[in-house]
Enzyme design. Structure first.
Site, mmCIF file in Angstrom:
data_model
loop_
_atom_site.group_PDB
_atom_site.id
_atom_site.type_symbol
_atom_site.label_atom_id
_atom_site.label_comp_id
_atom_site.label_asym_id
_atom_site.label_seq_id
_atom_site.Cartn_x
_atom_site.Cartn_y
_atom_site.Cartn_z
ATOM 1 N N LYS A 263 16.377 -24.715 58.366
ATOM 2 C CA LYS A 263 16.801 -23.294 58.413
ATOM 3 C C LYS A 263 15.913 -22.667 59.658
ATOM 4 C CE LYS A 263 17.844 -20.565 55.431
ATOM 5 N NZ LYS A 263 17.280 -18.841 55.851
ATOM 6 N N SER A 264 14.894 -22.093 59.323
ATOM 7 C CA SER A 264 14.670 -20.940 59.944
ATOM 8 C C SER A 264 13.819 -21.692 61.641
ATOM 9 C CB SER A 264 12.737 -20.723 59.992
ATOM 10 O OG SER A 264 13.005 -20.102 58.543
ATOM 11 N N ARG B 8 16.767 -20.352 65.611
ATOM 12 C CA ARG B 8 15.934 -19.870 66.965
ATOM 13 C C ARG B 8 16.274 -20.823 68.122
ATOM 14 N NH1 ARG B 8 12.745 -18.819 62.540
ATOM 15 N NH2 ARG B 8 11.129 -16.713 62.933
ATOM 16 N N GLY C 246 20.792 -13.376 56.679
ATOM 17 C CA GLY C 246 20.186 -12.897 56.637
ATOM 18 C C GLY C 246 19.796 -12.721 58.484
ATOM 19 N N SER D 113 9.887 -7.276 58.837
ATOM 20 C CA SER D 113 10.688 -7.625 58.725
ATOM 21 C C SER D 113 10.313 -9.066 59.706
ATOM 22 C CB SER D 113 12.083 -8.158 58.476
ATOM 23 O OG SER D 113 12.083 -9.861 58.793
ATOM 24 N N ASP E 233 8.988 -17.071 51.644
ATOM 25 C CA ASP E 233 10.157 -17.892 50.982
ATOM 26 C C ASP E 233 9.591 -18.634 50.174
ATOM 27 O OD1 ASP E 233 12.037 -16.485 52.333
ATOM 28 O OD2 ASP E 233 12.093 -17.867 53.622
ATOM 29 N N ARG F 25 14.488 -9.277 45.002
ATOM 30 C CA ARG F 25 13.359 -11.147 44.613
ATOM 31 C C ARG F 25 12.567 -10.650 43.266
ATOM 32 N NH1 ARG F 25 14.161 -14.659 49.777
ATOM 33 N NH2 ARG F 25 16.067 -15.354 48.998
#
Length: 454
Positions: free
Chosen positions: A24-25, A29, A114, A189, A333, A364
């Site tokens: 996903k990361s 991008r 996010g 972040s 993560d 979390r």
């Protein structure tokens, strides 16, 4: 409506081959680079994670709308001292799944995604469309102010629609670059930094980004820069300054590696099993993904990673756990996965680098503390160091896991079904955010997920 399941496991071994979806990361991008690349950048092995599918759809729709608007708006050509209107030829537009609006304020709802919120904020900030960017109720509680401040400094016009510093935001589509030098805090972040780096190549004067203080999740920034390099976008990184000049994309294909974050749950399953022989195709020993460090972390739990045959083989060896401190600063993560494994095994480890976990899909830290208490384990905070107290650990026959609208809570706790006969998991569909096939894949190694009947 929430879809709860009862998760059980036959036996305490895990053997099989699991084909993971694309990262996903990496995919998010790559999709932004594709949208900015003017047809030169193509993405291969797009992730089927809900966040990536959502982002791909939004970007495609924006491209279609932009093209349709340009074709339908009369163009003026000046030449030979005369002014001519260019003929509009609507039947040359690409096919679209739905009728797209050509006027009025556009609203883009990214739900709980996010990464999409941060990346699209930068993407629309330098575009020519007026957009309101919004999301779920939880998304409206997640800060965006640092990124907005940076984009405003560059020349973007952005307003807050409700609460200052939080979505929804209005991006006015009237960007005029005022400076190439901006600064941003590095400990909040890494997605803010990545969002700026992705658009840097399209800024007329490029970007000189100064990172203030310690950089959290450095591997994610390194991933972004490596993917830019694949598209022929060069940069320099000296000290705390990253510079990217205005330059052209190369014609390239970005192939998305399988997701190491998803792989971490299989490492967890191996660690909690008596025996494990798992093969995860497509994963590379030299990866752009920072979460590939799970191979080193899980070696402490007796998991050997052998790279061959185009993937990685996991095997389990019973051994004492020696490592007592885990620094998760560069791989946040993975935190839930590793914390839960340690708690389940009664290993009283300490964890650092968890500061960003409080502003994720849920808080979390609080979620971990609440759910671990159900097996008698405490996660105690002391000046940004978190330590497990397993002295009262007791595994029940049946346990209910709350997921807090957080895909990683569901997947981090699911392996406990190896040790707990019945594990009820709340809102099982939440895994679609990053790993839609999770429950199906678990079935391949003896897990059974049954819908909860009233």
């Amino acid at each position: 409506m929430k879809h709860n399941i009862i998760l059980t496991k036959t036996g305490k071994s895990a053997k099989g081959t699991i084909q993971l979806t694309g990262s996903k990361s990496e995919c998010n991008r790559a999709l932004i680079l594709e949208a900015l690349g003017g047809g030169k950048v193509k993405v291969e092995n797009i992730s089927d994670a809900a966040d990536a599918v959502l982002l791909a759809g939004i970007l495609r729709k924006s491209e279609d709308e932009s093209l349709k608007s340009k074709v339908e708006s009369p163009q003026v050509v000046v030449g030979d001292d005369e002014v001519h209107e260019v003929e509009v030829i609507e039947d040359k537009l690409p096919a679209s799944d739905s009728e797209l609006p050509t006027q009025g304020l556009k609203t883009v709802d990214i739900g709980p995604a996010g990464t999409a919120m941060r990346f699209l904020t930068a993407y629309y900030a330098i575009g020519d469309q007026e957009v309101v960017l919004t999301g779920s109720e939880r998304m409206k509680q997640r800060p965006i102010g640092l990124l907005v401040d940076a984009l405003r400094a560059l020349g973007a016009e952005i307003d807050y629609e409700e609460q200052e510093g939080y979505p929804p935001i209005k991006l006015k589509g009237s960007f005029e670059q005022r400076t190439r030098k901006i600064s941003i805090k590095g400990n909040i972040s890494s997605q803010y930094i990545t969002a700026l780096l992705l658009i840097a190549v399209k800024l007329p004067f490029g970007l000189e980004l100064h990172i203030e203080g310690e950089l959290t999740s450095r591997p994610y920034v390194e991933m972004t820069l490596a993917m830019l390099k694949e598209a022929n976008i060069l940069h320099t990184w000296e000290g705390n300054v990253i510079s990217i000049p205005n330059q052209a994309f190369a014609t390239t294909s970005l192939h998305i590696e399988p997701d190491w974050s998803a792989a971490s749950y299989w490492y967890s399953i191996a660690a909690l099993s008596d025996e494990a022989e798992l093969f995860l195709p497509g994963l590379r020993s030299y990866s752009l993904q920072g979460d590939s460090v799970i191979t080193e972390i899980m070696a402490n739990f007796g998991i050997t990673s052998q790279f061959k045959d185009g993937g990685v083989y996991l095997t389990k060896e019973v051994k004492p756990i020696g490592r007592k401190v885990f620094d998760m600063k560069e791989c946040p993560d993975l935190a839930q996965t590793v914390v839960v494994v340690c708690a389940a095994l009664g290993h009283e480890a300490s964890f650092t680098g968890l500061e960003t976990l409080k502003i994720k899909e849920t808080d979390r830290i609080l979620a971990l503390q609440t759910e671990l208490a159900k097996i008698g384990v405490k996660l105690i905070e002391d000046n940004e160091v978190y330590t497990l107290d397993c002295s009262q650990k007791q595994l029940p026959q049946r346990m209910f896991i709350s997921t807090y609208h957080d895909h990683r809570m569901a997947m981090a706790f699911a392996p406990l079904a190896i040790l707990i006969p019945e594990l009820e998991v709340e809102d099982a569909d939440v895994v679609e955010k990053s790993y839609p096939a999770f429950w199906t894949d678990l079935a391949k190694v003896g897990f059974n997920s049954s819908p909860l009947t009233p």
